[in-house]
Design a protein around this motif. Structure first.
Motif, PDB file in Angstrom:
ATOM      1  N   THR A 113       0.835  -1.211   0.000  1.00  0.00           N
ATOM      2  CA  THR A 113       0.000   0.000   0.000  1.00  0.00           C
ATOM      3  C   THR A 113       0.865   1.254   0.000  1.00  0.00           C
ATOM      4  O   THR A 113       0.627   2.197  -0.746  1.00  0.00           O
ATOM      5  CB  THR A 113      -0.932   0.001   1.228  1.00  0.00           C
ATOM      6  N   ALA A 114       1.883   1.241   0.862  1.00  0.00           N
ATOM      7  CA  ALA A 114       2.756   2.419   0.977  1.00  0.00           C
ATOM      8  C   ALA A 114       3.753   2.496  -0.157  1.00  0.00           C
ATOM      9  O   ALA A 114       4.351   3.542  -0.389  1.00  0.00           O
ATOM     10  CB  ALA A 114       3.500   2.379   2.301  1.00  0.00           C
ATOM     11  N   ARG A 115       3.950   1.405  -0.866  1.00  0.00           N
ATOM     12  CA  ARG A 115       4.984   1.284  -1.907  1.00  0.00           C
ATOM     13  C   ARG A 115       6.384   1.598  -1.372  1.00  0.00           C
ATOM     14  O   ARG A 115       7.229   2.116  -2.087  1.00  0.00           O
ATOM     15  CB  ARG A 115       4.634   2.179  -3.110  1.00  0.00           C
ATOM     16  N   THR A 116       6.619   1.284  -0.095  1.00  0.00           N
ATOM     17  CA  THR A 116       7.955   1.470   0.483  1.00  0.00           C
ATOM     18  C   THR A 116       8.669   0.135   0.569  1.00  0.00           C
ATOM     19  O   THR A 116       8.052  -0.903   0.794  1.00  0.00           O
ATOM     20  CB  THR A 116       7.887   2.044   1.913  1.00  0.00           C
ATOM     21  N   LEU A 117       9.943   0.189   0.429  1.00  0.00           N
ATOM     22  CA  LEU A 117      10.795  -1.000   0.440  1.00  0.00           C
ATOM     23  C   LEU A 117      11.979  -0.676   1.330  1.00  0.00           C
ATOM     24  O   LEU A 117      12.615   0.365   1.150  1.00  0.00           O
ATOM     25  CB  LEU A 117      11.243  -1.255  -1.005  1.00  0.00           C
ATOM     26  N   THR A 118      12.254  -1.529   2.312  1.00  0.00           N
ATOM     27  CA  THR A 118      13.424  -1.279   3.168  1.00  0.00           C
ATOM     28  C   THR A 118      14.377  -2.455   3.090  1.00  0.00           C
ATOM     29  O   THR A 118      13.950  -3.612   3.013  1.00  0.00           O
ATOM     30  CB  THR A 118      13.032  -1.056   4.641  1.00  0.00           C
ATOM     31  N   ALA A 119      15.648  -2.161   3.087  1.00  0.00           N
ATOM     32  CA  ALA A 119      16.686  -3.203   3.114  1.00  0.00           C
ATOM     33  C   ALA A 119      17.751  -2.714   4.075  1.00  0.00           C
ATOM     34  O   ALA A 119      18.324  -1.637   3.882  1.00  0.00           O
ATOM     35  CB  ALA A 119      17.258  -3.426   1.716  1.00  0.00           C
ATOM     36  N   GLY A 120      17.999  -3.508   5.101  1.00  0.00           N
ATOM     37  CA  GLY A 120      18.876  -3.036   6.172  1.00  0.00           C
ATOM     38  C   GLY A 120      18.053  -2.248   7.169  1.00  0.00           C
ATOM     39  O   GLY A 120      16.939  -1.823   6.871  1.00  0.00           O
ATOM     40  N   VAL A 121      18.610  -2.101   8.372  1.00  0.00           N
ATOM     41  CA  VAL A 121      17.861  -1.472   9.465  1.00  0.00           C
ATOM     42  C   VAL A 121      18.613  -0.241   9.945  1.00  0.00           C
ATOM     43  O   VAL A 121      19.786  -0.324  10.311  1.00  0.00           O
ATOM     44  CB  VAL A 121      17.691  -2.478  10.625  1.00  0.00           C
ATOM     45  N   PHE A 122      17.938   0.887   9.897  1.00  0.00           N
ATOM     46  CA  PHE A 122      18.568   2.107  10.394  1.00  0.00           C
ATOM     47  C   PHE A 122      18.411   2.219  11.902  1.00  0.00           C
ATOM     48  O   PHE A 122      19.313   2.627  12.616  1.00  0.00           O
ATOM     49  CB  PHE A 122      17.940   3.321   9.711  1.00  0.00           C
ATOM     50  N   CYS A 123      17.246   1.829  12.402  1.00  0.00           N
ATOM     51  CA  CYS A 123      16.978   1.942  13.835  1.00  0.00           C
ATOM     52  C   CYS A 123      16.177   0.707  14.244  1.00  0.00           C
ATOM     53  O   CYS A 123      15.087   0.473  13.686  1.00  0.00           O
ATOM     54  CB  CYS A 123      16.185   3.225  14.114  1.00  0.00           C
ATOM     55  N   GLU A 124      16.703  -0.079  15.157  1.00  0.00           N
ATOM     56  CA  GLU A 124      15.995  -1.274  15.614  1.00  0.00           C
ATOM     57  C   GLU A 124      14.638  -0.889  16.208  1.00  0.00           C
ATOM     58  O   GLU A 124      14.519   0.169  16.842  1.00  0.00           O
ATOM     59  CB  GLU A 124      16.811  -1.993  16.700  1.00  0.00           C
ATOM     60  N   GLU A 125      13.660  -1.757  16.044  1.00  0.00           N
ATOM     61  CA  GLU A 125      12.327  -1.453  16.553  1.00  0.00           C
ATOM     62  C   GLU A 125      12.353  -1.098  18.035  1.00  0.00           C
ATOM     63  O   GLU A 125      11.682  -0.173  18.480  1.00  0.00           O
ATOM     64  CB  GLU A 125      11.389  -2.652  16.294  1.00  0.00           C
ATOM     65  N   LYS A 126      13.150  -1.841  18.796  1.00  0.00           N
ATOM     66  CA  LYS A 126      13.207  -1.594  20.243  1.00  0.00           C
ATOM     67  C   LYS A 126      13.823  -0.227  20.574  1.00  0.00           C
ATOM     68  O   LYS A 126      13.649   0.295  21.666  1.00  0.00           O
ATOM     69  CB  LYS A 126      13.978  -2.707  20.944  1.00  0.00           C
ATOM     70  N   ASP A 127      14.576   0.329  19.646  1.00  0.00           N
ATOM     71  CA  ASP A 127      15.231   1.622  19.909  1.00  0.00           C
ATOM     72  C   ASP A 127      14.400   2.820  19.468  1.00  0.00           C
ATOM     73  O   ASP A 127      14.822   3.958  19.652  1.00  0.00           O
ATOM     74  CB  ASP A 127      16.591   1.673  19.194  1.00  0.00           C
ATOM     75  N   ARG A 128      13.257   2.543  18.897  1.00  0.00           N
ATOM     76  CA  ARG A 128      12.425   3.662  18.476  1.00  0.00           C
ATOM     77  C   ARG A 128      12.004   4.490  19.684  1.00  0.00           C
ATOM     78  O   ARG A 128      11.780   3.944  20.768  1.00  0.00           O
ATOM     79  CB  ARG A 128      11.169   3.175  17.743  1.00  0.00           C
ATOM     80  N   ALA A 129      11.884   5.774  19.502  1.00  0.00           N
ATOM     81  CA  ALA A 129      11.544   6.649  20.626  1.00  0.00           C
ATOM     82  C   ALA A 129      10.514   7.679  20.195  1.00  0.00           C
ATOM     83  O   ALA A 129      10.436   8.047  19.025  1.00  0.00           O
ATOM     84  CB  ALA A 129      12.806   7.352  21.127  1.00  0.00           C
ATOM     85  N   GLY A 130       9.758   8.178  21.144  1.00  0.00           N
ATOM     86  CA  GLY A 130       8.757   9.208  20.845  1.00  0.00           C
ATOM     87  C   GLY A 130       7.639   8.617  20.012  1.00  0.00           C
ATOM     88  O   GLY A 130       7.723   7.478  19.542  1.00  0.00           O
TER      89      GLY A 130
END
Lengths: 232, 232, 232, 232, 232, 232, 232, 232
Positions: free
Chosen positions: A78-95
């Motif tokens: 739906t978003a047409r976004t594609l990610t490869a590699g991780v910039f910020c781990e889910e657990k490190d997300r803030a705010g």
């Protein structure tokens, strides 16, 4: 050895590999207007340098190719976004970034915003279908929305939602006009003008259907404190 | 003797003196774009035939001249409306038209609507400054607004008020975009487009700053029953 | 148990199930911009709650699916409207809405207006191909049109029909610009501007090709008396 | 001695003195955008060569100066036309051009058209204030209009008059949009687009407020036969 | 028996069968925006009444069907015009209309103009590819063009050709802007504006790509004398 | 025997075969809007007269046909340019034109400019992907760019690159807006307006996506000296 | 001591005093939108550093002040240019820039271009009033125009002159659209679009009324050889 | 006693006196479009309730009146802002908002932004005249700009500055298009579109000349942490 400051890919692209140093975040790949092989080559070059990749406006066929090459890659159709590699781990997300969406037709832009903000490190909650025609639906969501540090508001047609919401919360709103509509919506122009003329302050606007830009700006605001320390 | 169906005034105007027979209401004088002496001559010709006159976009100097010639004439400076003769006595007004106005700058258009609907026989209540940036102000007025049979909503800037209000009431809304605003409001275009793209049904729109048209249409709807009998 | 005021469907929609209480009429499903499965899920959710459904801009394939699930569903291919469940029995329809159509190419919008007004309880008569280029055709229909309580006028190209007709009748006109035309019609913009600038009063305008909005507003005006009592 | 084919005036103008040979009619002076002394110098240069002058968009102050220098000069304040010298004696005028004008505010453009066609040799009749809002006024003028060989139709606002009239007559119509109107008339754009999209054939259009162009073209059509012989 | 003044076809069309009496020429069928079966039914109805038919914007498939039903029908694929029945025999054509075309891409509009003028009784000569970039090509055609009584000038891009040509001839020009171009031509808008602002008088303009309108108006002017007698 | 000054091809084209004498360069074939057989016939006619051909906006299928007929023909798929015959041998090229390209999506326009300038005799260097979002990439290319005599700058979206670059070099810039972008880029309008409003002098602009026009003008400037002598 | 690279003036301006080193020419003062005292202070600061000043869009009152302070200053009232100090002595001017002007109303822009090119070192010849409506005037000037190395073409209304002229000369044209015109010229938009869509190559365009930009670019092209050596 | 939630002033205004509770900041008075006595009455009413006032687009005459009534009131003539009462003491301001201004003509909008952010509690530094035409001026300011938490970028003409700056910093940019420019800047439209299409992420946009909106949003972002605690 001097730092590599840009990197040519054949004759069609020049990676901006120091962008993260300058702005806190790596370059993103906008796939529309690029040939599939060009987008693929750029993604590979970034991955080879260990740079996590967010690609927007990606076609399914490109997504398949990338997922084969980089098994952890994730595609949101739906978003047409594609990610490869991780910039910020889910657990490190803030705010928390809230993404509010006036109607079902605004979802693609809204989810592009959501995926972008998540990729760069924000927690995101999407609230859909709370358009002003049934404004009680917005009110019932207000307590939840007030927990957010920034709110992205996606709306097409007359784009009235940001004006209403901005008078009810104390955080910045990023208004995201969408091309949902017909006739005198002129491809999102009506929503764009509506948002630019919002009578409530605390609203700034991005391009029509620019979910990426809205999500990026929302994350930037949300993470203001942190990022500044990281490269200060 | 055959009925007089039109009446030439010098070489610049041709009164439509049978309009009331065809449409239930007499011709109105739009003063903008006419020389003052032309507007004055038209008003006099109508009065000579006993036709009650509503003149819109009237300048103060014209108003002075008309009030001298027709002592009972009334001028509303904000609305720029001028009336000479009475189409419907105040006591005979029926039904209620609400005129809602988003901001103080929308008052001239809103009052032109109000004066027009009153002239043609509606009771009118004007509610000003209930723009969506402080939407509680609208909610506190809802019980009063729900007593109306038609609602005129005047708003400039993003023109969001009709979308919100149309989802809360069960009567027709006439949306009246105004040129209040600047920059990307493009002289009222943003409000106009916003209203045309209203996501709530039950909204129809008139020209930018066309308070007369909004008030006329509101009165027509309000008086539907009566008028039809009168000339049926 | 508190009344259900809205109802989430998966993560893409939020039914406004109390709309009828607030506005007298239930929510309508606008199918354009929604995936077919989303539109179908919304229709099912409304039907499950016993809410009669009008869906606009419906594709044939959606219509097939809905007719299978709800055998009484009706699809009008020209109007692209789909109804499932009955809001107002045909015998209970009251008042008359006339839908006038300048040319054959304006029929889809005109019939969307007609189907909408009928669904919500108005009797409707459609008169097609009475454009101003052969204005005698309009005159020969005038006696019939004068029986209506509201008139919807659909026209593309220069959109002149409402100006002419509004000077001949005593009821409100809803002008419905269509995208029929080419070149400098700019997708219906010429007709829209023409109607907004109508020199005859008693005209209000909806979005280009917005047959639904025109029909809804026409029905609202036509049924003003009744509806008000029903939920007053 | 070779013919003088152009004539420089100081450094700002270059008379096209052979225009009459090429096109049948002498050059006309468009005063707007020229300094008063420039316009005056051009008029004098033309008169010195015996060329009859039609000047358009002339200010009163220029007119005074010209009338002093050339006593027979005539100024029409509404039309803002100024003539010095006679191209065609009144008694030699041939054929009939009708100039029809929707409203009083369209008179300046309409009279510029009338004065232009007269200057170049047409008989002209102006009919004002027959807008489509009271269309019976047009019908009562039809017999008169049908005597014309060409009809100029000036209208602002929605510009619907040419569409209606073109379906009723058998001669070419020159549609002349005017800037009369406000809001979404956008300075005459609405009328211009309306006329370009006229659903009746036999209509061609000139620039907004270009009364001169309409009158010139009307005269050209009216005098087609003659002129061709004159320089054939 | 009273004359048949209009004729309903099913519920989608109403023939204007008296148009020839009013305007000198029968109704024309504009096929775009109509379903193929609608266009076909209209053509059949006209033929049944013995009215010669010109259909514009006709698809090849419609042409095949019509040619089968009416063996003498003629289809011009470039012009997309289809004729069935003869309004004016070739030998009876009178006067000359020149159709001048700036570039090869303007041919479809130019030929629509040519076919229309021929159908209604004018002799027509088409001159293609004489755009202003190589203006000597225009000059070499001038003697031929000067034999025409009216000139249609089709041009896309900047639409400069009418301005140049109008300064060189003594007959009326009908400027026909086309959508040939790209980028800032905005679908013919640049050419349209260029022609409306032509600095040479004697130019009037029709809608973008409206070859029919240009050819109709050219024929009307060309045949002015005759037609007037025919129904005077 | 008089020189052939133009040459008709069937009825759709008129070669401007003396263009080289007048302007220093032969006519170019713009293929868009022409039928493939028309474009092919024009190319053949030019080759038959020994005129070297540059065709722009050429489809692959046309290219195949031309390469078969003229074995030395060369097709650049990205630029969509096709050349047959040689106007200037590679060894004879003089001066340097730099073509700078903001993003990968601007390459088609940029390469059309490059191929055009090369065809007519300039050396060309293309630098891609140096958009202002990572402006260090531009700075690292400056020494190379400063060797050029003219610079073509292709950019879509906001079109900011010419403004920045023009303040850093001493040669003329030809700004080439492209349609790369979406939403409020309105098909290249945003870039076009941006370039027209460039705050740095030394910038002139061509049409959106008009790589040919940019390359032609750049070559003209680059070769100013020579060409003037050649035909002086 | 490090070179002064910029110089603040109070808090409103920051001189770009090294511009000449980077681009070959000093900064120019654009007076519109600046308060008179701001413009004056900037001019003084530049003169104090010995930088010759060209100020554009200068009011007479500013000119008086500057002429008092710097006696050699020169003001051209039509062009609204003001110079103080000499960048290039008249005797040192080289090459020829032709400035061609379609009508008298285009003179202010044309002369701004002329003054600018002269200031920076070009010989300039202005040819006025050679619009395409009387194209023989252009042809009679061609031999003179062909001596120029660059041609600036100023035109309002339809802006057709560059298209015609570019097909007749072998040097680059800088098209300068002006706001001369009315109605559908939309403040110069028609001329701008016309020039951007010029069908003849060798044309590039500057902003509406941007005589300075046109003159600067023309001089840059004219002086290409020299300047490059001067700072190479 | 129930809290006063809104307060009517005569019949033209309705104060939103609880706005601070909902959004953290009190209502602001936008003076344009209000009569001077209306603006004055609103300011008095707010001051009577102890609410600190920021009035924007204030005329000098209003400022005089307010300064007389409230001696501590402060008027900034360039910014046209007027403050009466103190929302945040200067010593309590926190964080840094940078306001960057491309040219001198952008100062009014830039200073409106600065005064707004200061009023609501941010430290502000204004940097003027660092437009992209002399981009070294921007680079020399970068260290200072990097100390800011949010940057407002005011620019007219092509509005390129935000795109360049956003690629060089790690904080959110609020792009503020101004109406500085002429011709094809179309009153700020070019700058607005340029900013909406910025190729660098981290940019969101406000209305043309909306310095207040930019400053408000910048302060909101800058104070995000604090405000949330204050009313959380």
């Amino acid at each position: 050895m001097p730092a590599e400051t840009d990197a040519r890919i054949s004759d069609f692209a020049c990676l901006d590999i120091e962008r993260q140093k300058r702005t806190g975040y790596p370059e993103v790949v906008y796939c529309a207007g690029k040939k599939e092989e060009e987008a693929f080559a750029i993604i590979c070059s970034l991955r080879e340098r260990g740079i996590p990749v967010l690609a927007t406006r990606a076609a399914s066929s490109l997504a398949e190719k990338v997922k084969t090459a980089f098994p952890g890659a994730v595609f949101d159709e739906t978003a047409r976004t594609l990610t490869a590699g991780v910039f910020c781990e889910e657990k490190d997300r803030a705010g928390l970034v809230a993404v509010v969406c006036a109607g079902t037709s605004d979802l693609p832009a809204a989810r592009e915003a959501a995926r972008t903000a998540e990729f760069f490190g924000s927690n995101v909650e999407v609230t859909s279908d709370v358009g002003v025609a049934g404004i009680h639906r917005l009110f019932s969501r207000l307590p939840a929305l007030r927990r957010a540090r920034v709110i992205v508001v996606a709306a097409g047609m007359e784009g009235a939602l940001p004006s209403v919401l901005a008078g009810l919360v104390s955080v910045p709103l990023i208004a995201l006009p969408t091309s949902a509509g017909y006739g005198a919506s002129f491809g999102g122009l009506a929503a764009l003008l509506g948002m630019l003329n919002a009578c409530a302050p605390g609203v700034s606007v991005v391009n029509i259907d620019n979910g990426f830009g809205a999500g990026y700006q929302a994350n930037l605001i949300n993470k203001l404190q942190e990022v500044r320390y990281a490269h200060g």
